[in-house]
Design a protein around this motif. Structure first.
Motif, PDB file in Angstrom:
ATOM      1  N   UNK A 110      -7.436  12.389 -22.009  1.00 50.32           N
ATOM      2  CA  UNK A 110      -7.825  11.140 -22.684  1.00 50.32           C
ATOM      3  C   UNK A 110      -8.456  11.432 -24.038  1.00 50.32           C
ATOM      4  N   UNK A 111      -9.516  12.217 -24.042  1.00 48.44           N
ATOM      5  CA  UNK A 111     -10.158  12.557 -25.302  1.00 48.44           C
ATOM      6  C   UNK A 111     -11.583  13.018 -25.125  1.00 48.44           C
ATOM      7  N   UNK A 112     -12.269  13.170 -26.256  1.00 50.89           N
ATOM      8  CA  UNK A 112     -13.642  13.649 -26.280  1.00 50.89           C
ATOM      9  C   UNK A 112     -14.525  12.572 -26.897  1.00 50.89           C
ATOM     10  N   UNK A 113     -15.621  12.228 -26.202  1.00 51.44           N
ATOM     11  CA  UNK A 113     -16.580  11.234 -26.679  1.00 51.44           C
ATOM     12  C   UNK A 113     -17.828  11.982 -27.099  1.00 51.44           C
ATOM     13  N   UNK A 114     -18.302  11.730 -28.319  1.00 56.92           N
ATOM     14  CA  UNK A 114     -19.461  12.453 -28.825  1.00 56.92           C
ATOM     15  C   UNK A 114     -20.265  11.584 -29.791  1.00 56.92           C
ATOM     16  N   UNK A 118     -30.018   0.915 -49.816  1.00 58.08           N
ATOM     17  CA  UNK A 118     -29.946   2.191 -49.118  1.00 58.08           C
ATOM     18  C   UNK A 118     -30.028   1.945 -47.613  1.00 58.08           C
ATOM     19  N   UNK A 119     -29.059   2.499 -46.896  1.00 55.76           N
ATOM     20  CA  UNK A 119     -29.049   2.399 -45.433  1.00 55.76           C
ATOM     21  C   UNK A 119     -29.576   3.712 -44.879  1.00 55.76           C
ATOM     22  N   UNK A 120     -30.519   3.612 -43.958  1.00 59.95           N
ATOM     23  CA  UNK A 120     -31.126   4.795 -43.362  1.00 59.95           C
ATOM     24  C   UNK A 120     -30.094   5.610 -42.577  1.00 59.95           C
ATOM     25  N   UNK A 121     -30.398   6.869 -42.365  1.00 62.06           N
ATOM     26  CA  UNK A 121     -29.547   7.723 -41.548  1.00 62.06           C
ATOM     27  C   UNK A 121     -29.531   7.173 -40.123  1.00 62.06           C
ATOM     28  N   UNK A 122     -28.387   7.270 -39.461  1.00 59.82           N
ATOM     29  CA  UNK A 122     -28.277   6.782 -38.094  1.00 59.82           C
ATOM     30  C   UNK A 122     -27.260   7.617 -37.328  1.00 59.82           C
ATOM     31  N   UNK A 123     -27.062   7.255 -36.085  1.00 57.18           N
ATOM     32  CA  UNK A 123     -26.099   7.953 -35.234  1.00 57.18           C
ATOM     33  C   UNK A 123     -24.999   6.976 -34.852  1.00 57.18           C
ATOM     34  N   UNK A 124     -23.807   7.501 -34.641  1.00 55.99           N
ATOM     35  CA  UNK A 124     -22.675   6.676 -34.255  1.00 55.99           C
ATOM     36  C   UNK A 124     -21.858   7.410 -33.186  1.00 55.99           C
ATOM     37  N   UNK A 125     -21.327   6.664 -32.234  1.00 52.64           N
ATOM     38  CA  UNK A 125     -20.495   7.247 -31.175  1.00 52.64           C
ATOM     39  C   UNK A 125     -19.051   7.302 -31.673  1.00 52.64           C
ATOM     40  N   UNK A 126     -18.436   8.446 -31.508  1.00 53.20           N
ATOM     41  CA  UNK A 126     -17.057   8.659 -31.932  1.00 53.20           C
ATOM     42  C   UNK A 126     -16.229   9.122 -30.750  1.00 53.20           C
ATOM     43  N   UNK A 127     -14.916   8.971 -30.863  1.00 56.55           N
ATOM     44  CA  UNK A 127     -14.014   9.471 -29.832  1.00 56.55           C
ATOM     45  C   UNK A 127     -12.798  10.078 -30.502  1.00 56.55           C
ATOM     46  N   UNK A 128     -12.491  11.312 -30.114  1.00 57.40           N
ATOM     47  CA  UNK A 128     -11.283  11.973 -30.570  1.00 57.40           C
ATOM     48  C   UNK A 128     -10.266  11.851 -29.440  1.00 57.40           C
ATOM     49  N   UNK A 153     -25.778   9.819 -25.315  1.00 60.46           N
ATOM     50  CA  UNK A 153     -27.014   9.344 -25.934  1.00 60.46           C
ATOM     51  C   UNK A 153     -28.022  10.475 -26.081  1.00 60.46           C
ATOM     52  N   UNK A 154     -27.886  11.529 -25.282  1.00 59.83           N
ATOM     53  CA  UNK A 154     -28.743  12.701 -25.391  1.00 59.83           C
ATOM     54  C   UNK A 154     -28.260  13.692 -26.431  1.00 59.83           C
ATOM     55  N   UNK A 155     -27.201  13.359 -27.149  1.00 63.87           N
ATOM     56  CA  UNK A 155     -26.685  14.229 -28.203  1.00 63.87           C
ATOM     57  C   UNK A 155     -25.558  15.134 -27.763  1.00 63.87           C
ATOM     58  N   UNK A 156     -25.128  15.030 -26.525  1.00 60.39           N
ATOM     59  CA  UNK A 156     -24.051  15.874 -26.018  1.00 60.39           C
ATOM     60  C   UNK A 156     -22.680  15.246 -26.242  1.00 60.39           C
ATOM     61  N   UNK A 157     -21.702  15.812 -25.584  1.00 56.82           N
ATOM     62  CA  UNK A 157     -20.328  15.322 -25.679  1.00 56.82           C
ATOM     63  C   UNK A 157     -19.695  15.391 -24.295  1.00 56.82           C
ATOM     64  N   UNK A 158     -18.715  14.526 -24.063  1.00 61.27           N
ATOM     65  CA  UNK A 158     -17.999  14.496 -22.788  1.00 61.27           C
ATOM     66  C   UNK A 158     -16.508  14.544 -23.087  1.00 61.27           C
ATOM     67  N   UNK A 159     -15.804  15.467 -22.431  1.00 61.11           N
ATOM     68  CA  UNK A 159     -14.356  15.555 -22.574  1.00 61.11           C
ATOM     69  C   UNK A 159     -13.715  14.985 -21.325  1.00 61.11           C
TER      70      UNK A 159
END
Length: 95
Positions: free
Chosen positions: A51-55, A74-84, A41-47
């Motif tokens: 298992x994988x990387x959450x960002x 028009x949908x405003x810019x937003x953030x989304x959580x992803x996992x590789x 939520x602070x903009x970082x990533x966790x490996x």
């Protein structure tokens, strides 16, 4: 598809794997989830090794369509959580 493991089942399995009680395992799981949430939520990533990387990824402003009415807006810019997913996990699933 099999039913997903519940938190209670995960805590029990973790306690057995660690050789400890369920309360300690539950505390450890909650601490890990809290750390991951705080970091991402602070903009970082966790490996998570093996298992994988959450960002967190930013999505730009874009045009979307309401499927019920067909209306475009028009949908405003937003953030989304992803996992590789890690290659080791992918390979273990396909064995």
């Amino acid at each position: 598809m099999a039913k997903p493991m519940t938190k209670t089942q995960l805590v029990a399995a973790l306690a057995e794997e660690m050789g400890t009680d369920k309360k300690s395992a539950g505390g450890a799981l909650d601490a890990i989830c809290g750390l991951i949430t705080k970091e991402v939520s602070g903009g970082g990533a966790v490996t998570l090794p093996g298992v994988g990387k959450i960002y967190c990824r930013e999505r730009p402003e874009r045009m979307v369509r309401n499927p019920a009415t067909g209306e475009q807006f028009k949908k405003e810019a937003d953030k989304v959580v992803k996992m590789t997913i890690a290659k080791a996990l992918k390979d273990s699933v396909n064995e």
